[in-house]
Write an enzyme that holds these catalytic residues in place. Structure first.
Site, short mmCIF file in Angstrom:
data_model
loop_
_atom_site.label_atom_id
_atom_site.label_comp_id
_atom_site.label_asym_id
_atom_site.label_seq_id
_atom_site.Cartn_x
_atom_site.Cartn_y
_atom_site.Cartn_z
N SER A 135 1.02 -1.12 -0.20
CA SER A 135 -0.03 0.08 -0.11
C SER A 135 1.01 1.13 0.01
O SER A 135 1.88 1.34 -0.94
CB SER A 135 -0.82 -0.01 1.06
OG SER A 135 -1.98 0.76 1.08
N ASP A 161 -8.66 -5.19 -5.84
CA ASP A 161 -7.93 -4.06 -5.14
C ASP A 161 -8.56 -2.88 -5.77
O ASP A 161 -8.23 -2.31 -6.88
CB ASP A 161 -6.59 -3.99 -5.21
CG ASP A 161 -5.93 -2.84 -4.20
OD1 ASP A 161 -6.87 -2.28 -3.68
OD2 ASP A 161 -4.93 -2.88 -4.32
N HIS A 164 -7.10 -5.74 -1.38
CA HIS A 164 -5.57 -5.09 -1.17
C HIS A 164 -5.02 -6.13 -0.18
O HIS A 164 -3.77 -5.73 -0.12
CB HIS A 164 -6.23 -3.96 -0.39
CG HIS A 164 -5.14 -2.60 -0.30
ND1 HIS A 164 -4.71 -2.32 -1.44
CD2 HIS A 164 -4.75 -1.84 0.92
CE1 HIS A 164 -3.80 -1.22 -1.09
NE2 HIS A 164 -3.73 -1.12 0.19
#
Ligand SMILES: *[C@@H]1O[C@H](CO)[C@@H](O)[C@H](O)[C@H]1NC(C)=O
Ligand SMILES: *[C@@H]1O[C@H](CO)[C@@H](O)[C@H](O)[C@H]1NC(C)=O
Ligand SMILES: *[C@@H]1O[C@H](CO)[C@@H](O)[C@H](O)[C@H]1NC(C)=O
Ligand SMILES: *[C@@H]1O[C@H](CO)[C@@H](O)[C@H](O)[C@H]1NC(C)=O
Ligand SMILES: *[C@@H]1O[C@H](CO)[C@@H](O)[C@H](O)[C@H]1NC(C)=O
Ligand SMILES: *[C@@H]1O[C@H](CO)[C@@H](O)[C@H](O)[C@H]1NC(C)=O
Ligand SMILES: *[C@@H]1O[C@H](CO)[C@@H](O)[C@H](O)[C@H]1NC(C)=O
Ligand SMILES: *[C@@H]1O[C@H](CO)[C@@H](O)[C@H](O)[C@H]1NC(C)=O
Ligand SMILES: *[C@@H]1O[C@H](CO)[C@@H](O)[C@H](O)[C@H]1NC(C)=O
Ligand SMILES: *[C@@H]1O[C@H](CO)[C@@H](O)[C@H](O)[C@H]1NC(C)=O
Ligand SMILES: *[C@@H]1O[C@H](CO)[C@@H](O)[C@H](O)[C@H]1NC(C)=O
Ligand SMILES: *[C@@H]1O[C@H](CO)[C@@H](O)[C@H](O)[C@H]1NC(C)=O
Length: 721
Positions: free
Chosen positions: A574, A654, A686
């Site tokens: 991320s 995602d 994600h």
């Protein structure tokens, strides 16, 4: 003791691995334990995946709160979805059974006692898959309860067995927020439903059944929804202990959800059918004083006269400080009078988090807050003023949940880098461990706090008045006078932290036990070290945090003699993936033998393909058309510098950061001849959550770093030409 030393030496000598991904993924996962009203036992759920059997087992167990002894609860976890204690009893239970023989797709409510669970009786049939049960016992003896489930726009609960779906698959939108996390939006929204079980008819469902409390809340931009998806749960609503009042949080009805984080807290009288009213919305004193952000964790006091909740000030900043408030609440006819709004934590430079737990006298509230890489418990008296700063009541663990026992002891479920679950009590400041998974589970043998330490280094921002923190984790089989390559792990968020907590996804001990020393820094943007550090990342994604990480690397290089920085690797997910890409784009990238990016941004100028537009607008200090931060911190504007071998992961589900960022990064690395691999899971968002997928993720990432850091062979797993 001698046997364990022997084992460690043998492991080191053969360079065998101590804690493997298989062990991590097949370790028992235990939930927070919930104590009975009389404080004798606590109930918890567990699940365990078996790679041999290719499936998970689960159960509902009891822990004795005196001896720590664990036993079967007698409730079958394949049949029982969730259990609540029956208020007013010692060990009475009310639970949701996942089967409804009358209404397929529905559930049933059962009442019994944990001492004789197989004599429970069915009391109510519910027509949809409700969850999140909260129950109050009223003075008449009737039970009031709240649950939640998905509902149609007309307020009727959706039963998946009979769900009405459109005849085509087109998704048509006229507003931003088409999809979120891993789900495309349709017209249905979650709602809280209220019901009554009548004492005089053996707790049968009274009246017309369940009532949708969100239905009828007026909106101009955003329809009322509770719990707030996708991470909201029963903490988004509450029922007063006397059953007379309810409260729930829902997003600001006049603001678009993609643009704003603001949410308000609604209260209503349980006996009234009037639509509930938000007491901290645009007409309120709190709003006018500038407290306009997200609110949450509504929690009624034990005497039902007060409501505690938390709120942020800014209406589009998800990482603003969470402040604790109380209001007085009282039923006035069909309405609720809300008065005496008051802040309790204005002087506490930390985020107040839940569970917000009132003491028995309604004189103080226990809360949790992240503090220096741990989550600790704190107590706020209701008389706290703006100068009040509480002392932590717990120390080294990260508290995941806690309750107050009848003798006022705290009963805590915690984790640490060395344990996925510790159940313990704190009585008058004295901790007593009842259960520690690491001392029991075979998969965790050898784990302990001895591998974990922390270091402090100078930040790059001259305005910062404190040193920065990093967690250091050595291999379980660590031998003195040997060096281990650096695994430099960068956290996501960016408003997050590398903590002393357990993780099933990025577990630092699993990385260390590949033969690395993990250093996981907490640079600018991190949480739990004061709001200034968190806020300072705005407009600075590749600025202060990058130079902080350069300082961290130099600190390690100079001060940690057992860390081999020449053969180090860096990895992150991320924001940590973005930062890894930014490191690749800058000088620090040359210090590593390999990089790993999981679901990270590689092209900041495409960042508006995300769903939470408030986030990118806040962090980039403006919108794509009026802030230069999008260009300034873009890894794809530094492609000429990309040269370090890089492993790229990006998953199809995602929607937070679309997979085009991972594909673009990989295609450019390939085109420029930089060694690289691309891994994508079509069924993961994600995060990688499925055990078999996670095992492949670990295997391929470790193969990559072990090749470039230690010369181990690269596997032939990729699909190829
Ligand atoms: C638990 O319930 C499932 C589903 O009803 C059933 O198949 C299983 O046999 C039960 N287990 C026990 C131990 O009763
Ligand atoms: C609920 O409270 C009433 C009044 O205090 C009490 O008589 C009753 O036993 C309680 N019911 C349950 C299920 O605890
Ligand atoms: C759950 O409901 C089913 C169907 O009514 C029933 O057969 C089963 O015994 C129930 N289990 C429990 C634990 O209540
Ligand atoms: C209920 O559980 C008790 C204790 O576990 C056991 O002695 C009893 O035989 C069980 N009764 C039934 C009907 O299964
Ligand atoms: C609400 O809408 C659903 C889906 O269209 C429908 O099945 C249901 O009957 C409606 N409920 C009422 C009360 O009209
Ligand atoms: C239960 O008692 C209430 C009054 O307390 C009454 O209004 C209601 O009709 C009763 N219900 C049944 C099923 O007897
Ligand atoms: C919602 O709006 C309608 C139409 O403007 C109005 O009649 C109604 O009173 C409003 N309801 C609430 C709870 O504000
Ligand atoms: C959302 O925010 C943008 C600024 O980023 C603004 O231009 C736009 O008008 C807002 N839209 C809505 C529906 O609030
Ligand atoms: C905690 O300390 C207080 C005051 O010393 C004492 O009254 C109380 O009994 C203690 N509580 C427990 C559970 O030991
Ligand atoms: C708490 O953690 C610190 C840093 O890792 C360590 O030095 C200390 O010994 C720990 N204390 C306890 C009680 O485990
Ligand atoms: C860190 O900062 C302190 C205080 O400003 C300074 O004395 C020290 O020399 C710095 N250390 C390094 C390695 O730069
Ligand atoms: C480790 O290295 C230091 C410095 O070279 C040396 O003094 C010490 O004896 C060594 N210790 C062991 C256990 O080999």
């Amino acid at each position: 003791m001698a046997r364990y030393l022997g084992l460690a030496t043998a492991l080191a000598a053969t360079s065998a691995l101590a804690f493997t991904p298989e062990q991590l993924l097949s370790t028992v996962r235990r939930g927070a334990a919930d104590p009975s009203p009389d404080g004798t036992v606590a109930l918890f759920t567990w699940s365990q995946y078996s790679f041999e059997k290719k499936k998970s087992a689960s159960g509902l167990n009891l822990i004795d709160l005196k001896s720590g002894k664990i036993s079967e609860s007698g409730l079958n976890a394949s049949e029982v979805n969730e259990v609540a204690w029956l208020p007013g009893t010692e060990t009475g239970i009310i639970y949701i059974n996942g089967t409804n023989e009358e209404v397929p797709g529905g559930v049933t409510l059962w009442i019994g006692d944990i001492k004789t669970p197989n004599t429970s009786t069915l009391v109510a049939s519910l027509d949809a898959p409700y969850s999140g049960l909260k129950v109050a016992n009223t003075s008449s003896g009737d039970l009031h309860f709240l649950v939640n489930t998905l509902a149609y726009p007309n307020g009727t609960a959706v039963n998946p067995e009979t769900e009405v779906t459109p005849s085509h698959t087109g998704r048509l939108y006229s507003n931003v927020y088409a999809r979120h996390w891993d789900t495309w939006l349709n017209k249905n929204r979650y709602a809280v439903f209220a019901g009554t079980l009548s004492k005089n008819s053996s707790y049968a469902l009274a009246g017309k059944g369940l009532r949708n409390l969100n239905h009828g809340v007026n909106f101009t931009a955003t329809q009322s929804e509770t719990p707030i998806q996708p991470f909201g749960d029963s903490g988004d609503y509450d029922l007063s202990p006397d059953g007379s009042l309810y409260a729930f949080v829902s997003k600001a009805p006049q603001l678009n959800k993609a643009n704003y984080t603001a949410s308000y807290t609604y209260v209503g009288a349980f006996a009234s059918s009037e639509v509930p009213v938000a007491f901290n919305g645009p007409d309120s004193k709190a709003f006018k004083a500038g407290h306009q952000g997200a609110s949450g964790l509504p929690s009624f006091s034990t005497d039902s006269s007060k409501l505690a909740y938390v709120q942020q000030d800014e209406d589009y900043y998800e990482s603003d400080r969470w402040i604790l408030y109380t209001v007085d609440v009282a039923v006035k006819g069909s309405k609720v009078a809300v008065t005496n709004w008051k802040s309790l934590s204005a002087g506490f430079d930390r985020w107040v988090q839940g569970p917000l737990t009132w003491d028995a006298d309604s004189k103080s509230i226990y809360v949790t807050a992240e503090d220096y890489a741990r989550v600790k418990i704190f107590n706020f008296p209701i008389t706290a003023d703006k100068n009040f700063v509480p002392k932590p009541l717990t120390s080294n663990t990260t508290v995941s949940s806690f309750s107050l026992l009848p003798d006022s002891s705290l009963f805590v479920t915690g984790t640490a880098i060395w344990t996925p679950t510790e159940y313990y009590t704190v009585t008058n400041g004295t901790k007593k461990t009842l259960f520690d998974a690491s001392t029991v589970d075979k998969n965790l043998a050898g784990l302990g706090s001895h591998t974990v330490s922390e270091v402090f280094f100078n930040g790059s921002n001259p305005k910062l008045n404190q040193q920065l923190h990093a967690v250091v984790v050595k291999p379980t089989f660590y031998v003195k006078n040997q060096t281990y390559p650096l695994a430099f792990i960068i956290h996501g968020g960016p408003q997050g932290a590398n903590m002393n907590s357990w993780s099933n996804r990025w577990n630092p001990q699993v990385w260390a036990d590949q033969g690395y020393i993990v250093v996981a820094p907490n640079p600018t943007g991190s949480t739990g070290f004061g709001q200034f550090l968190t806020d300072s990342i705005q407009g600075q994604w590749g600025g202060w945090p990058y130079y902080d990480l350069v300082n961290a690397w130099e600190y390690i290089n100079k001060n940690l003699a057992d860390v081999d920085t020449k053969n180090g690797i860096a990895a992150g997910a991320s924001y940590g993936g973005y930062m890894t890409n930014w490191i690749q784009s800058n000088d620090l990238g040359k210090k590593f033998k390999a990089l790993v990016t999981h679901d990270g941004i590689s092209n900041t100028e495409a960042a508006w393909a995300t769903e939470e537009l408030w986030f990118i607008r806040h962090d980039y200090n403006g919108s794509i058309w009026n802030s230069d931060a999008y260009k300034k911190w873009n890894p794809q504007n530094h492609i000429a510098n990309w040269s370090t071998p890089q492993f790229v992961v990006h998953n199809s589900l995602d929607y937070r950061l679309p997979e085009s960022d991972g594909l673009g990064l990989f295609n450019i690395l390939q085109a420029r001849g930089v060694p690289s691999r691309f891994l994508s899971f079509p069924d993961e968002n994600h995060w990688v959550l499925k055990q078999k997928n996670s095992l492949f993720w670990h295997k391929e990432i470790f193969n990559w770093i072990n090749h470039y850091s230690k010369g181990q062979p690269l596997d032939d797993e990729p699909i190829g030409h």
